[in-house]
Every structure is written in C-alpha cells, then in structure tokens.
Design an enzyme around this catalytic site. Structure first.
Site, PDB file in Angstrom:
ATOM      1  N   ASP A  70       0.884  -1.168   0.000  1.00 25.03           N
ATOM      2  CA  ASP A  70       0.000   0.000   0.000  1.00 25.03           C
ATOM      3  C   ASP A  70       0.916   1.209   0.000  1.00 25.03           C
ATOM      4  O   ASP A  70       1.505   1.551   1.023  1.00 25.03           O
ATOM      5  CB  ASP A  70      -0.889  -0.029   1.257  1.00 25.03           C
ATOM      6  CG  ASP A  70      -1.639   1.287   1.473  1.00 25.03           C
ATOM      7  OD1 ASP A  70      -1.646   2.134   0.556  1.00 25.03           O
ATOM      8  OD2 ASP A  70      -2.223   1.455   2.574  1.00 25.03           O
ATOM      9  N   GLU A 112      -7.053   0.502  -4.267  1.00 29.52           N
ATOM     10  CA  GLU A 112      -7.091   0.414  -2.804  1.00 29.52           C
ATOM     11  C   GLU A 112      -8.419  -0.127  -2.270  1.00 29.52           C
ATOM     12  O   GLU A 112      -8.414  -1.019  -1.422  1.00 29.52           O
ATOM     13  CB  GLU A 112      -6.765   1.792  -2.210  1.00 29.52           C
ATOM     14  CG  GLU A 112      -5.290   2.124  -2.400  1.00 29.52           C
ATOM     15  CD  GLU A 112      -4.967   3.613  -2.360  1.00 29.52           C
ATOM     16  OE1 GLU A 112      -5.829   4.394  -1.939  1.00 29.52           O
ATOM     17  OE2 GLU A 112      -3.849   3.970  -2.755  1.00 29.52           O
ATOM     18  N   ASP A 160     -12.920   5.552   2.188  1.00 27.84           N
ATOM     19  CA  ASP A 160     -11.489   5.688   2.470  1.00 27.84           C
ATOM     20  C   ASP A 160     -11.114   7.159   2.594  1.00 27.84           C
ATOM     21  O   ASP A 160     -11.135   7.904   1.620  1.00 27.84           O
ATOM     22  CB  ASP A 160     -10.689   5.020   1.336  1.00 27.84           C
ATOM     23  CG  ASP A 160      -9.163   5.082   1.574  1.00 27.84           C
ATOM     24  OD1 ASP A 160      -8.710   5.829   2.455  1.00 27.84           O
ATOM     25  OD2 ASP A 160      -8.439   4.362   0.859  1.00 27.84           O
ATOM     26  N   LYS A 192       3.063  10.877  -3.680  1.00 32.80           N
ATOM     27  CA  LYS A 192       2.004  10.185  -4.414  1.00 32.80           C
ATOM     28  C   LYS A 192       1.095  11.145  -5.176  1.00 32.80           C
ATOM     29  O   LYS A 192       0.562  10.813  -6.220  1.00 32.80           O
ATOM     30  CB  LYS A 192       1.179   9.373  -3.421  1.00 32.80           C
ATOM     31  CG  LYS A 192       0.134   8.492  -4.052  1.00 32.80           C
ATOM     32  CD  LYS A 192      -0.509   7.650  -2.996  1.00 32.80           C
ATOM     33  CE  LYS A 192      -1.663   6.862  -3.524  1.00 32.80           C
ATOM     34  NZ  LYS A 192      -2.289   6.108  -2.428  1.00 32.80           N
TER      35      LYS A 192
HETATM   36 MG   LIG Z   1      -4.460   4.909   2.015  1.00 29.89          MG
END
Ligand SMILES: [Mg+2]
Ligand SMILES: Nc1ncnc2c1ncn2[C@@H]1O[C@H](COP(=O)(O)OP(=O)(O)O)[C@@H](O)[C@H]1O
Lengths: 222, 537
Positions: free
Chosen positions: B10, B148, B172, B71
């Site tokens: 992740d 994800e 999320d 990211k």
């Molecule tokens: Mg995350």
C-alpha cells in the site's frame, strides 16, 4: 467454454424477458464470473472469454434498458401493414428530435408491425437522446428517425406541418445503415421559419407506398 | 506461478505498508519503527537518505530536502531538485518502495522479486503507469496494480464466512485523499460497481483547521502573525496533527508549544485548551463534502443506501469518531469495526499477491474504469466513448463523421477525465487516421473503437465504413503517444496548405495540428453518447 451464438440479449444472458432487475443483475454477475479471462490459462481461451464477456456486457445493458423502459405509445402502424404479407417484427421506433440550441427528443413512438430487416444488436450502434449540439437556435432542424426498418420496404415521404399550418416537404433523408434507421431532416432555417413561429403543436405526416399515411403530433416548447 | 516471493504494497500519500502471505496467514511486515512507514524521504546528503519514521523525525531540521506526499505528483512532470540532482516523482516513490521491499526481505529472510501495488481508484492511466515504473526502479516486477478499495474488500472478504453475496461500501479517508467505492462480493468474485473520490480532501485539511485556530488565536492575543515564521509554522503543523489524533481518543486536550517565538520581549509559549466538540465544529464542512460523493456513487451503482450490507472504513482519518458518526447518520448503518483501517489495503494487496502465487484460493476481481475515456469533437468537446464505471475489460464503439467536404484524414485525440472540455483532461495519445473515402462533410461513417484488455492496455481502432480502411493503435503505457501519418510528407504538405491557404487542388482538409478546429464530429442522426442501442422487437 460454452459459447453463445445468439444475439438476443435475453438468450445471451439465459434469462426470461420477464425477470426483475435484481434477477438480471444476479444472472449477469454469474456470467461475468464464468467468462472472466482470468479464469482461463491459455491465450486462445482468454481471448474467447474476453469476446464473450463483451457480448455479455452488451446484452446486459440492452436487457436492462428493455426491462426498465415502458413503450411510449403503441399500435400506430398496426392497421397500415395488414396487407403486407412479408414477415413483420412487432415493433419499430419513430423518434422525432430537434437540434440546435436546445436539443431534445420531442416525441418517441413505438410502432407495431414494421418489418425489420436491418436489426443491429449491440453497443456498436449507440442511440438515444442527443444532449449537446453545437448549433445555435437559428439553425434549428428537426429530424425524424425511423429505426429498425427495411429500407427496401417503403416508399417513404415525410411532410412537416408547422403550428401555423405551413407544410414543408423539402427533405433530405439518409439511410443510416449502421443503426438501421431512416433519418429525415427538416431544416427550418432553409424554409425561412422564424424562430418564434417554431413553438407550438407540430405534426409530421409519414406517407407509405404513396397511399397509406400516418400522422404523428409533437410539440416544440420554448 | 512466479518462483520468487511476492508481497502486497500500500503505497500511500501519508503512510505506506507492506504485507505478505506467510503460511496460512496474511501479515503486515513490521520494522524497527512499527507497522506503517510514513511516505517521507529526507535527503541528508548525496549518499544518505532517511526514509519513513526517521525521515519524519528529521524533517523539521531539513525541511528543504524533505519530500512528502509524493504520491500526489505521480504521473506529473514535477521534478524535485535536491543537492543539485533532479528526481522525478517515480524516483522518489521508488526510494520508498525499495525500503518497503527491504523490510519485507529482512522480515522473511528471503528475496522478494514481485509485488502487487495498490493505487487509488480514481488514478488515471498515466498515474498507474508511473506507479508501475516506480516499482521497476525499486528493482521489483510489479505483477499487477489493484485499486485500494478493491484491496480493502479483499481483506474484508478474506475474513468473512463464505457463502452468500453481499454489497459493501468502502469509505477511504486518508491524509490527503478521499475515495468511495461500492463492490459486490460473491464466492470467489469481487465486482466493483462504482467509484468516486476527491484527490484533495483528507486529514491534512483537518490539521490545517487546527493550525488556523492556533494562528488566529495567537494573532488575537499576542498581535503577532506567525504565518511568516516558517519554523514556527512547521512546529504548529506537527503539533496540530498530534492534537487531532489525540482528540480521536479524548474529549479534550491541550495544545502546548513552548518557545514558539523568541524576541527582545522574551519568549512566548502556546498553551491552549481544545475540545473534541470544538474540533468537530472546525472540520464539519470538510467532512460534509464527502457525503454527496457517497450518494453519487450509490446512484452510479444503481443502489439505495438500504442495499449496502456493510460499510468498511479505510484510512487513518476514519478513526475520527465524528467521521464515523457522519457516515452512520447518512447511511443508517454502523460501520464495520473488525478491520484495521490503516492496514487493510496492504493486507488486501498481499491477498491478491497470494492469489497470484497460488497460496490463496483463486478469486476473480472485476474492476471498473475510474475516469471516462473519449475523444474530442467539434470545438474541444469531450466525447466519451468508455464512460466511468464501465466494467473492465471493456470494448465500445461509436460512429463519427467529418466536418469538411472531401476530408480524408482525421486526427483522433485520446483523453481521460471528467471535464466537458477535452483539453482540460489528461491526454493519452494522438493518432492520425487516413484513407477516408472522399465524401461531402458529415457523410462518412467512421467507427472508433476503444478497448481495454485485462491487463489495462488501451487499444484504439478506427474504421471508415465506405473505404473499409482500418487502423489501430495501442496507447503506450508511459504517457502521451502520438503517431504521425505514414508518410511524413503528407503532413508537411498539409501544414503548407494551412499556412498559405493555397490548396494545390489538394482535397485533403486541415488536420488539427495547430488549428483550433477539430475535424471530427458526430454524424447527424446517429450520434448519441452513452446509451446503447436498444433491441426492439
Ligand atoms: Mg491509504
Ligand atoms: N487516530 C487518528 N485520528 C485521526 N486522524 C488520524 C489518526 N491516525 C491517523 N490519522 C490521520 O490519517 C491520515 C493518514 O491516513 P492514511 O490512511 O495513512 O493516509 P494515506 O492513505 O493518504 O497514506 C493522516 O492525516 C493522519 O493524521
């Protein structure tokens, strides 16, 4: 891998036309799982599965549309075609649309009894409501589409009648072989229709084989 | 089956984690600092980089050479200049991924050769490829990218008793991003129904609210604007995150920053009380922004909130009780608690890895297209060919026509994104289709097909129904690709026509190279986006 050769969405999905949306979803998920390429190891099988999956996706979308939709108006063509002894399909669709400025479907008819030869199944031939059109309100045109008919079948002539009783017979038409539709355009600016004379109750007359005729009313609102 | 070990990663904006299948278990790899690795790289000098917790600790001393949240920049052409060297986002990501791989290797005492890396569901093709590239630079083979929420669903599905199907909603909320995804789970089959999100919404916004609170109060009480003081702001930001986290467990706490400034009048300290209720008031606006996205996603999946069997929380920010309360209020369902929001994505990636290495029973995942793919028509109008939430793999065609009489070429630009203006979307490629039969404008019928295969490769093809001419292109996976006409002379010729207006009787019309006029449009009458031809019978 079992391959399905039919193009009928309900047959592809192996369900009855009377299923609920929930049942449709369930059947679809089952097939998606079965034909997912990740389930197969050889390249050729993967390829076949992928092709089947596209077919299933497509059938699902069609079936969903059909289950969700209620026919708008029915039975208009019924009587006209009695004399015709060629095989007929139960329904075709006549859509009258306007474009330019505000584009919308003005009216949609489901017409029974038109023989259907040019039948296309699938995602390749999108149809529906045009939501955007890069024209101004001064170049409004109307168009009428008759979907799913055999072009050799009719001698078709279209007459547009404006709210003020003017009749317009100048037509460009086009047979769209990919959707299997006849499309008739009516360029209002060509006829010199003033913008304000546009709004109100219109009629479109469709003449078949020189004698038979139907009238479809529709309305253009501001 | 690969022979080497394979892990699940992740790679997060704020924190990263790595997990793997060990025996019958899926475990998070721990290192000296714990189970999560902050996604931070701090360059000490040319040869030494600190990564993770040590970088986070060192960051305050080395702010200019510390990179956070890389990211966010994946797939962009941002460069980080550090000690006269330039790093791309993929380079920095690779440093973090390498560290995770090293930790995993140490943990199992064997070499790790492959990984499955997760990406946010909304990531476009270019961002996904930048992530694959980062993995390669870190010396591993990226076996597959999964999203994800799919990973979270795998983690959930893994622990669940097998059997009946269920529909789950994954909410999320991380450090800087928000994602909502709805999936359907069946025995051995994970199917994504719809996904949405906001790449600029998350825990950082909550930290900022506390920062604002502190700065404002200091200004009122001391008459000093701290915002110009970088070092003070750095301290305030760090403290704010700690305070926020404390308020997840406590109803009230104290913000204490000694010696925040020192001047001729002596030193000043910060010592303010803050309650959870105050904090909730501050963040209400931000959290409320997630709610419409939840309902849009439900809508896109064709579901009502009652159809959701489980709500799964992912991401550090969902540990905030108020976030849980808001979700419960709107969905009428208590979120599922038996899954760790910090770790489930990495665990899910490890499960996907385990499926790959056949350590775990096979499951099939069917993901969806996160952002629409299309081409530009008329004046920069984005015409969608594959819509968002289309299940993958997918293939779809639409019919287009020309805008000019006797046009024989069109340029097909491939865009991905949700903007109505094509040029505001991400461009993936540009291709020239030539060999269209000479016809008046709007008469030709050109079928353009987009196909995305199981490996996520986008293939574009065009066919002129009159001439029968067909061409196809594979959109390269590392950014913008362009294919010029077969003979370059053609192009020069066309450019000439365009510049001078002299046409040499050349019937080929303008191509879109520099003009603002596109020469692709929908044909009148058979033009309709998104809906599919209905079968009428
Ligand atoms: Mg995350
Ligand atoms: N107990 C907590 N209470 C509130 N926020 C938390 C808590 N733990 C972590 N966070 C916040 O969660 C965010 C990081 O979440 P994470 O899921 O790791 O991010 P990402 O997926 O973006 O890398 C940070 O903003 C962090 O401050």
């Amino acid at each position: 891998m079992k391959k399905k050769t039919t193009d009928n969405p309900f047959e592809v999905l192996g369900i009855a036309k009377t299923v609920t949306l929930k049942e449709l979803d369930r059947a679809y998920a089952q097939l998606e799982f079965t034909y997912h390429p990740d389930n197969y190891s050889s390249e050729s099988e993967k390829f076949e599965a992928e092709e089947m999956l596209y077919k299933i996706d497509c059938a699902y979308r069609s079936a969903k549309e059909i289950i969700k939709s209620e026919p708008v108006e029915q039975g208009i063509f019924k009587n006209i075609l009695k004399t015709e002894d060629k095989p007929v399909t139960p329904k075709a669709e006549v859509v009258i649309e306007r474009s330019g400025g505000k584009a919308e479907i003005l009216k949609s008819y489901i017409c029974e009894g038109i023989r259907k030869k040019f039948f296309f199944f699938g995602e390749k031939y999108p149809s529906g409501i045009r939501t955007e059109f890069s024209g101004s309100d001064d170049e409004v045109y109307l168009y009428l589409k008759i979907k799913n008919i055999d072009r050799t079948f009719f001698d078709l002539r279209i007459e547009w009648i404006s709210p003020f009783g003017e009749s317009f017979q100048y037509i460009t038409n086009r047979f769209d072989q990919f959707t299997g539709s006849f499309i008739f355009y009516c360029w209002l600016d060509l006829f010199g229709v003033k913008k304000n004379n546009l709004y109100g109750n219109w009629k479109v007359k469709i003449y078949f084989n020189q004698k038979e005729k139907i009238e479809l009313p529709f309305k253009i609102s501001q | 089956m690969g022979n080497g070990n394979i892990v699940g990663i992740d790679f997060g904006t704020t924190n990263s984690a790595v997990a793997l299948v060990a025996g019958n278990e899926v475990v998070i790899v721990t290192n000296n600092y714990g189970r999560l690795t902050p996604s931070i790289v701090s360059f000490v000098d040319d040869n030494e980089q600190l990564i993770g917790f040590s970088a986070k600790n060192y960051a305050a001393l080395n702010p200019e050479r510390t990179i956070r949240s890389v990211k966010r920049y994946m797939g962009t052409d941002k460069v980080f200049k550090i000690n006269n060297r330039e790093y791309t986002p993929s380079d920095i990501a690779a440093i973090i991924i390498k560290k995770l791989i090293d930790d995993a290797q140490e943990y199992i005492g064997e070499k790790v050769e492959e990984a499955i890396i997760t990406v946010p569901a909304y990531y476009n093709d270019i961002q996904r490829n930048a992530t694959i590239k980062a993995g390669k630079k870190a010396g591993i083979k990226v076996e597959r990218i999964i999203t994800e929420p799919t990973a979270a669903a795998l983690a959930y599905g893994f622990t669940r008793t097998q059997g009946e199907e269920s529909t789950i909603l994954v909410y999320d909320l991380g450090g800087g991003t928000f994602d909502v995804t709805i999936l359907k789970l069946q025995e051995g089959f994970f199917k994504v129904l719809a996904t949405d999100g906001d790449s600029r919404l998350g825990g950082d916004d909550f930290d900022q609210k506390i920062v604002d609170f502190i700065v404002k109060r200091f200004q009122n009480e001391e008459g000093v604007d701290l915002r110009t003081n970088t070092l003070a702001m750095q301290k305030i930001l760090e403290t704010s995150e700690k305070i926020k986290i404390e308020l997840s467990d406590r109803k009230t706490t104290e913000i204490m920053i000694p010696f925040i400034i020192a001047d001729s009048n002596g030193t000043k300290n910060i010592n303010y009380k803050i309650t959870r209720v105050q904090f909730e008031e501050m963040i209400k606006d931000v959290i409320s922004r997630t709610v419409p996205m939840v309902f849009n996603t439900l809508n896109a999946a064709g579901l009502e909130k009652e159809d959701i069997d489980r709500v799964i929380l992912v991401g550090g920010s969902t540990k905030i009780p108020f976030v849980q309360k808001i979700i419960e209020m709107h969905l009428g369902k208590t979120p599922y608690k038996n899954i760790n929001p910090d770790e489930c994505v990495a665990l899910g990636a490890a499960i996907a890895a385990g499926i790959k290495s056949q350590q775990i029973k096979k499951s099939i995942i069917r993901d969806v297209l996160p952002q629409p793919l299309g081409t530009d028509i008329d004046d920069d109008v984005m015409d969608v060919i594959l819509d968002r939430n289309t299940p993958l793999p997918a293939r779809h065609s639409k019919i287009y026509t020309t805008t000019e009489d006797f046009q024989t070429e069109i340029s097909i630009m491939i865009y991905q994104g949700t903007s109505k203006n094509a040029s505001e979307n991400q461009i993936l490629g540009e291709y020239m289709f030539s060999g269209i039969e000479k016809k008046p404008a709007k008469v030709p019928s050109i079928e353009i097909t987009f196909k995305i295969d199981v490996n996520g490769i986008l293939n574009v093809s065009a066919k002129d129904h009159d001439s029968g001419k067909e061409m196809d292109w594979t959109v390269k996976r590392d950014g913008f690709t362009k294919s010029l006409p077969e003979e370059d002379n053609n192009r020069k010729n066309t450019d000439f026509v365009e510049r001078t207006g002299i046409s040499n009787n050349d019937t080929r019309m303008r191509i879109t190279e520099s003009g603002n006029k596109s020469n692709l449009s929908l044909p009148p009458g058979s033009n309709f986006p998104t809906t599919t031809n209905r079968e009428l019978q």
